[in-house]
Design an enzyme around this catalytic site. Structure first.
Site, PDB file in Angstrom:
ATOM      1  N   ARG A   1     -27.875  27.479   3.992  1.00 22.11           N
ATOM      2  CA  ARG A   1     -27.347  28.214   5.073  1.00 22.11           C
ATOM      3  C   ARG A   1     -26.609  29.320   4.848  1.00 22.11           C
ATOM      4  NH1 ARG A   1     -23.598  25.651   6.984  1.00 22.11           N
ATOM      5  NH2 ARG A   1     -23.363  24.106   5.491  1.00 22.11           N
TER       6      ARG A   1
ATOM      7  N   TYR B   1     -35.235  28.649   5.406  1.00 20.88           N
ATOM      8  CA  TYR B   1     -34.673  27.578   4.732  1.00 20.88           C
ATOM      9  C   TYR B   1     -34.120  26.640   5.920  1.00 20.88           C
ATOM     10  CZ  TYR B   1     -30.648  24.724   3.079  1.00 20.88           C
ATOM     11  OH  TYR B   1     -29.866  23.657   2.732  1.00 20.88           O
TER      12      TYR B   1
ATOM     13  N   GLY C   1     -31.606  24.574   6.965  1.00 18.96           N
ATOM     14  CA  GLY C   1     -30.521  24.560   7.924  1.00 18.96           C
ATOM     15  C   GLY C   1     -30.508  25.685   8.831  1.00 18.96           C
TER      16      GLY C   1
ATOM     17  N   LYS D   1     -29.188  21.603  12.858  1.00 19.22           N
ATOM     18  CA  LYS D   1     -27.821  22.164  12.837  1.00 19.22           C
ATOM     19  C   LYS D   1     -27.513  22.796  14.335  1.00 19.22           C
ATOM     20  CE  LYS D   1     -26.726  20.612   8.877  1.00 19.22           C
ATOM     21  NZ  LYS D   1     -26.065  19.503   8.630  1.00 19.22           N
TER      22      LYS D   1
ATOM     23  N   HIS E   1     -20.818  16.014  12.371  1.00 16.69           N
ATOM     24  CA  HIS E   1     -21.714  16.208  11.381  1.00 16.69           C
ATOM     25  C   HIS E   1     -21.008  14.933  10.460  1.00 16.69           C
ATOM     26  CE1 HIS E   1     -22.027  18.805   7.341  1.00 16.69           C
ATOM     27  NE2 HIS E   1     -23.219  18.199   7.848  1.00 16.69           N
TER      28      HIS E   1
ATOM     29  N   SER F   1     -21.173  19.671   4.088  1.00 20.05           N
ATOM     30  CA  SER F   1     -22.338  19.694   3.583  1.00 20.05           C
ATOM     31  C   SER F   1     -22.138  19.416   1.950  1.00 20.05           C
ATOM     32  CB  SER F   1     -23.099  21.017   3.701  1.00 20.05           C
ATOM     33  OG  SER F   1     -23.207  21.189   4.839  1.00 20.05           O
TER      34      SER F   1
ATOM     35  N   CYS G   1     -21.174  16.780   0.093  1.00 20.10           N
ATOM     36  CA  CYS G   1     -20.060  16.088  -0.389  1.00 20.10           C
ATOM     37  C   CYS G   1     -20.259  14.622   0.039  1.00 20.10           C
ATOM     38  CB  CYS G   1     -18.820  16.648   0.664  1.00 20.10           C
ATOM     39  SG  CYS G   1     -18.422  18.230  -0.005  1.00 20.10           S
TER      40      CYS G   1
ATOM     41  N   LYS H   1     -22.913  12.502   1.970  1.00 17.32           N
ATOM     42  CA  LYS H   1     -23.374  11.750   3.358  1.00 17.32           C
ATOM     43  C   LYS H   1     -24.364  10.985   2.878  1.00 17.32           C
ATOM     44  CE  LYS H   1     -23.253  15.454   6.016  1.00 17.32           C
ATOM     45  NZ  LYS H   1     -22.781  16.312   5.084  1.00 17.32           N
ATOM     46  N   THR H   2     -25.522  11.824   2.377  1.00 22.08           N
ATOM     47  CA  THR H   2     -26.866  10.953   2.154  1.00 22.08           C
ATOM     48  C   THR H   2     -26.554   9.987   1.386  1.00 22.08           C
ATOM     49  OG1 THR H   2     -27.831  13.219   2.919  1.00 22.08           O
ATOM     50  CG2 THR H   2     -29.031  11.764   1.662  1.00 22.08           C
TER      51      THR H   2
ATOM     52  N   ASP I   1     -26.653  12.463   8.538  1.00 18.72           N
ATOM     53  CA  ASP I   1     -25.937  14.123   8.639  1.00 18.72           C
ATOM     54  C   ASP I   1     -25.521  14.283  10.022  1.00 18.72           C
ATOM     55  OD1 ASP I   1     -25.746  16.730   7.472  1.00 18.72           O
ATOM     56  OD2 ASP I   1     -27.364  17.448   8.957  1.00 18.72           O
TER      57      ASP I   1
ATOM     58  N   ASN J   1     -29.034  23.686  -4.659  1.00 21.86           N
ATOM     59  CA  ASN J   1     -29.093  23.132  -3.364  1.00 21.86           C
ATOM     60  C   ASN J   1     -30.798  22.792  -3.223  1.00 21.86           C
ATOM     61  OD1 ASN J   1     -28.369  22.637  -0.718  1.00 21.86           O
ATOM     62  ND2 ASN J   1     -28.936  24.420  -0.040  1.00 21.86           N
ATOM     63  N   ALA J   2     -31.497  22.413  -4.314  1.00 19.62           N
ATOM     64  CA  ALA J   2     -32.690  22.104  -3.901  1.00 19.62           C
ATOM     65  C   ALA J   2     -32.745  20.715  -3.156  1.00 19.62           C
ATOM     66  CB  ALA J   2     -33.427  21.540  -5.256  1.00 19.62           C
ATOM     67  N   ARG J   3     -33.787  20.444  -2.117  1.00 20.07           N
ATOM     68  CA  ARG J   3     -33.783  19.475  -1.383  1.00 20.07           C
ATOM     69  C   ARG J   3     -34.909  18.804  -1.109  1.00 20.07           C
ATOM     70  NH1 ARG J   3     -29.223  19.170   2.374  1.00 20.07           N
ATOM     71  NH2 ARG J   3     -27.553  20.588   1.583  1.00 20.07           N
TER      72      ARG J   3
ATOM     73  N   PHE K   1     -20.782   6.892  -5.841  1.00 20.31           N
ATOM     74  CA  PHE K   1     -21.975   6.200  -5.867  1.00 20.31           C
ATOM     75  C   PHE K   1     -21.846   4.725  -5.309  1.00 20.31           C
ATOM     76  CE2 PHE K   1     -22.747  10.058  -8.388  1.00 20.31           C
ATOM     77  CZ  PHE K   1     -23.480  10.697  -7.560  1.00 20.31           C
TER      78      PHE K   1
ATOM     79  N   GLU L   1     -20.055   2.331  -6.138  1.00 18.00           N
ATOM     80  CA  GLU L   1     -18.880   1.755  -6.124  1.00 18.00           C
ATOM     81  C   GLU L   1     -17.946   2.124  -4.802  1.00 18.00           C
ATOM     82  OE1 GLU L   1     -16.948   0.032  -8.594  1.00 18.00           O
ATOM     83  OE2 GLU L   1     -19.125  -0.079  -9.382  1.00 18.00           O
ATOM     84  N   ASN L   2     -18.742   3.065  -4.030  1.00 17.36           N
ATOM     85  CA  ASN L   2     -18.174   3.419  -2.747  1.00 17.36           C
ATOM     86  C   ASN L   2     -18.360   2.475  -1.936  1.00 17.36           C
ATOM     87  OD1 ASN L   2     -17.556   5.813  -4.027  1.00 17.36           O
ATOM     88  ND2 ASN L   2     -19.258   6.936  -3.243  1.00 17.36           N
TER      89      ASN L   2
HETATM   90  P1  GDP Z   1     -24.614  15.436   1.692  1.00 17.65           P
HETATM   91  O1  GDP Z   1     -24.949  16.793   1.891  1.00 17.65           O
HETATM   92  O2  GDP Z   1     -23.198  15.584   2.417  1.00 17.65           O
HETATM   93  O3  GDP Z   1     -25.505  14.472   2.182  1.00 17.65           O
HETATM   94  O4  GDP Z   1     -24.250  14.887   0.245  1.00 17.65           O
HETATM   95  P2  GDP Z   1     -25.146  14.041  -0.641  1.00 17.65           P
HETATM   96  O5  GDP Z   1     -25.138  12.862  -0.505  1.00 17.65           O
HETATM   97  O6  GDP Z   1     -26.767  14.754  -0.477  1.00 17.65           O
HETATM   98  O7  GDP Z   1     -24.491  14.412  -2.271  1.00 17.65           O
HETATM   99  C1  GDP Z   1     -23.947  15.828  -2.438  1.00 17.65           C
HETATM  100  C2  GDP Z   1     -24.031  15.992  -3.782  1.00 17.65           C
HETATM  101  O8  GDP Z   1     -22.814  15.070  -4.480  1.00 17.65           O
HETATM  102  C3  GDP Z   1     -24.858  15.348  -4.613  1.00 17.65           C
HETATM  103  O9  GDP Z   1     -25.320  16.057  -6.010  1.00 17.65           O
HETATM  104  C4  GDP Z   1     -24.721  14.118  -5.260  1.00 17.65           C
HETATM  105  O10 GDP Z   1     -25.432  13.506  -6.466  1.00 17.65           O
HETATM  106  C5  GDP Z   1     -23.164  14.222  -5.329  1.00 17.65           C
HETATM  107  N1  GDP Z   1     -22.418  12.902  -4.885  1.00 17.65           N
HETATM  108  C6  GDP Z   1     -22.731  12.056  -3.766  1.00 17.65           C
HETATM  109  N2  GDP Z   1     -21.834  11.129  -3.819  1.00 17.65           N
HETATM  110  C7  GDP Z   1     -21.015  11.117  -4.872  1.00 17.65           C
HETATM  111  C8  GDP Z   1     -20.020  10.297  -5.491  1.00 17.65           C
HETATM  112  O11 GDP Z   1     -19.735   9.242  -4.913  1.00 17.65           O
HETATM  113  N3  GDP Z   1     -19.438  10.681  -6.661  1.00 17.65           N
HETATM  114  C9  GDP Z   1     -19.883  11.655  -7.202  1.00 17.65           C
HETATM  115  N4  GDP Z   1     -19.329  12.185  -8.459  1.00 17.65           N
HETATM  116  N5  GDP Z   1     -20.727  12.629  -6.785  1.00 17.65           N
HETATM  117  C10 GDP Z   1     -21.483  12.245  -5.527  1.00 17.65           C
HETATM  118  P1  PGA Z   2     -25.926  18.170   4.065  1.00 18.79           P
HETATM  119  O1  PGA Z   2     -26.940  18.839   5.137  1.00 18.79           O
HETATM  120  O2  PGA Z   2     -24.667  17.921   4.986  1.00 18.79           O
HETATM  121  O3  PGA Z   2     -26.922  17.107   3.872  1.00 18.79           O
HETATM  122  O4  PGA Z   2     -25.676  19.164   3.135  1.00 18.79           O
HETATM  123  C1  PGA Z   2     -27.425  20.198   5.216  1.00 18.79           C
HETATM  124  C2  PGA Z   2     -26.250  21.295   5.604  1.00 18.79           C
HETATM  125  O5  PGA Z   2     -25.249  20.693   6.184  1.00 18.79           O
HETATM  126  O6  PGA Z   2     -26.571  22.380   5.266  1.00 18.79           O
HETATM  127 MN    MN Z   3     -25.165  18.422   6.922  1.00 19.49          MN
HETATM  128 MN    MN Z   4     -27.164  15.048   3.276  1.00 21.80          MN
END
Ligand code: GDP
Ligand code: PGA
Ligand code: MN
Ligand code: MN
Length: 571
Positions: free
Chosen positions: A70, A208, A210, A217, A237, A259, A261, A263-264, A286, A375-377, A500, A502-503
């Site tokens: 983005r 891209y 986003g 978004k 979000h 983003s 952090c 979520k997925t 998301d 940021n490969a998706r 992961f 453990e969460n």
């Molecule tokens: P989103 O963009 O918010 O959906 O985040 P993702 O679930 O796609 O995770 C983004 C990055 O953070 C990826 O590289 C994940 O492997 C990593 N990640 C996700 N959950 C955890 C976690 O609990 N611990 C750590 N160390 N990394 C995590």
């Molecule tokens: P993300 O979604 O939150 O899974 O990274 C795409 C973005 O927010 O750009």
């Molecule tokens: Mn997002």
């Molecule tokens: Mn995501």
């Protein structure tokens, strides 16, 4: 095709007259159409078919190096009054912005097909929003097939209803006889412009996700947040996840993290071995639209129909559900390609001896650069996910028992703490901060990201915060608010918490807190879990390391509070 005198037909005719495409294709949303789009993209070199024995019906796309994330500095909120956009958005005057974009759009689709994508977000819910996206990108059309509910039946349902006008062009017109490059985009001009007053989105120059899948978004967050402010709901979000106990009691939690952090991953987390009988289910990864239900309870729907997830870091160990989900019928973007026609990315496991990197260059493990873009998706239908919740597309949504806000913070913030009440939770959300990720270009090392909505709030962030505070009055069922942080590091720079799967333990503690079944001990920042409640005999983290994970340093907290005051003073 709609009636020739309908507002959809008029919109498409107007854009076609401006952009001058070689052809117009009204998308019906069928499987056959998706296959034809992919076949065309293969013939144009945009999609590389993967080995069907390894990953059936899947493709790899490679973008240009300037079109991988983005672009927040090229994202605009265009309102008559600059104060409407607020202190956190890039503002442009709408008339001037439209003139600037119309100049760029004049003839921008020459030689290309204009695809018409009628779509709906949060289909069937009382807050559903319709959109019509025109785009000159077959990649975007195929991705919208996956990510939204779209096509002929949606077009029929839209008849006579308001819809958001979404214009997208990659900004790469073709001269007579010229063939398309594999990732058409515009190297000099990129814009993602939103016009909340007239329900329009104009995106130019980028392919891209986003920036180009305008239902996501642009509509479901930026424009929907404006609509939600007006109509008394919230467009957020957030992931939505369900947790069912061995006794069959179920609860849902929604969580906002910036983003990249987590979520997925959290939305489809697999419980650890010792949590036998507990089941996690996925509603959304998301975006969540939140509203008050008939009993004064908080409800949530996922307006999307697919997942656009970060590939690096995903492995059979960290996220087996996602690995299965992307095992077939998936479009990958900017991953590495193996010699046997499969995809690879950092964090998947030991790299093969030879790869083709995300830019199409030969790669070996000693290359000194990542093989996949950080940021490969992947882009997949929600129905590919084996943990998809039975109510994931229920028009009444699911009831939310607790809200989480989390960032990527290597210091100061413990794994989890509970706010005292709604107002204090809103304060912790409003002051959320996080470290930079690859999901958007040009982020500061660490930044305040209120509600994880900094790049997505379509109006004045101070009004947004006030809206959150006032929203409490619509709820009679209490919803506790928690801050979480999976990313605290020790003095050696290693993550303290294994994260992961453990969460799931944090999810369980949060749900038990919401039910009033477990005690919290009081800490400097809020209510904290006791070691024995969180690990529940599993030994996943020992008591001494847990203390380090949960500790609050008074000096660090004092500095944080000073930072929060400065941040809020600027709102
Ligand atoms: P989103 O963009 O918010 O959906 O985040 P993702 O679930 O796609 O995770 C983004 C990055 O953070 C990826 O590289 C994940 O492997 C990593 N990640 C996700 N959950 C955890 C976690 O609990 N611990 C750590 N160390 N990394 C995590
Ligand atoms: P993300 O979604 O939150 O899974 O990274 C795409 C973005 O927010 O750009
Ligand atoms: Mn997002
Ligand atoms: Mn995501």
């Amino acid at each position: 095709m709609p009636a020739p005198n309908s507002s959809v037909a008029a919109f498409v005719a107007e854009i076609a007259a401006l952009c001058k495409p070689a052809a117009i294709h009204w998308c019906d949303g069928s499987e056959a159409e998706y296959s034809a789009l992919c076949a065309r993209l293969v013939s144009e070199g945009t999609l590389i078919p993967l080995n069907p024995a390894k990953r059936p019906n899947s493709y790899l796309a490679r973008s240009t190096p300037d079109d991988v994330a983005r672009l927040e500095h090229r994202t605009f909120i265009c309102t008559t009054d600059a104060a409407e956009a607020g202190p956190t958005n890039n503002w442009r005057e709408p008339v001037a912005m439209r003139a600037e974009l119309n100049t760029l759009l004049d003839g921008a689709m020459a030689g290309r097909t204009l695809y018409v994508l009628p779509f709906v977000m949060a289909s069937g819910t009382p807050i559903e929003m319709f959109g019509v996206q025109v785009t000159d990108s077959a990649y975007v059309a195929a991705s919208m097939h996956i990510m939204t509910r779209m096509g002929a039946d949606v077009l029929a349902r839209m008849e006579g209803k308001p819809f958001v006008r979404c214009v997208h062009s990659v900004g790469a017109p073709l001269a007579q006889g010229e063939t398309s490059s594999s990732w058409p985009s515009n190297p000099t001009h990129k814009y993602i412009a939103h016009f909340p007053e007239t329900a329009e989105i104009m995106s130019f120059g980028s392919g891209y996700g986003g920036n180009a899948l305008l239902g996501k978004k642009c509509l479901a967050l930026r424009l929907a947040s404006v609509e939600a402010h007006k109509s008394g709901w919230l467009a957020e979000h957030m992931l939505i996840v369900g947790l069912e106990s061995p006794e069959g009691e179920k609860a849902y939690v929604a969580g906002a993290f910036p983003s990249a952090c987590g979520k997925t991953n959290f939305a489809m987390v697999e419980p650890p071995e010792d949590m036998k009988g507990w089941t996690v289910s996925t509603v959304g990864d998301d975006i969540a639209w939140l509203f008050a239900g008939p009993r004064g309870e908080l409800r949530a729907v996922n307006p999307e129909a697919g997942f656009f997830g970060v590939a690096p870091g995903t492995s059979a160990k960290t996220n087996p559900v996602a690995m299965d989900m992307v095992g077939h019928d998936c479009i990958f973007t900017n991953c590495a390609l193996t010699e046997d026609g499969d995809v690879w990315w950092e964090g998947m496991g030991t790299p093969p001896d030879r790869l083709i990197d995300w830019q199409g260059r030969p790669w070996t493990p000693d290359a000194g650069r990542p093989a996949a873009h950080p940021n490969a998706r992947f882009t997949v239908r929600a129905t590919n996910c084996r943990t998809l919740d039975a109510n994931w597309n229920a028009p009444e949504g699911v009831e939310i028992s607790a809200l989480l806000f989390g960032g990527r913070l290597s210091k100061t913030f413990p794994l989890v703490f509970e706010a005292q009440d709604w107002a204090e939770g809103v304060l912790w959300a409003a002051t959320l901060s996080s470290e930079a990720t690859a999901a958007a270009e040009g982020q500061a090392d660490i930044r305040r990201d209120p509600f994880a909505m900094l790049p997505f709030c379509g109006y004045n962030i101070a009004d947004y915060m006030a809206h959150w505070l006032a929203f409490k009055d619509k709820l009679t069922v209490d919803v506790p608010i928690f801050r979480v942080n999976w990313f605290r590091k020790d003095e050696n720079g290693r993550f303290i918490w294994p994260g992961f799967r453990e969460n799931t333990r944090v999810l369980r503690w949060v749900v038990e807190r919401a039910r009033g079944r477990v005690e919290a001990r009081s800490g400097l920042l809020g209510g904290l879990p006791r070691h024995e409640d969180l690990v529940n005999g599993s030994g996943s983290i020992d008591a001494a390391r847990f203390d380090i994970l949960m500790a609050s340093d008074p000096d660090e907290i004092r500095a944080e509070l000073e930072g929060q005051k400065r941040h809020l003073a600027g709102m």
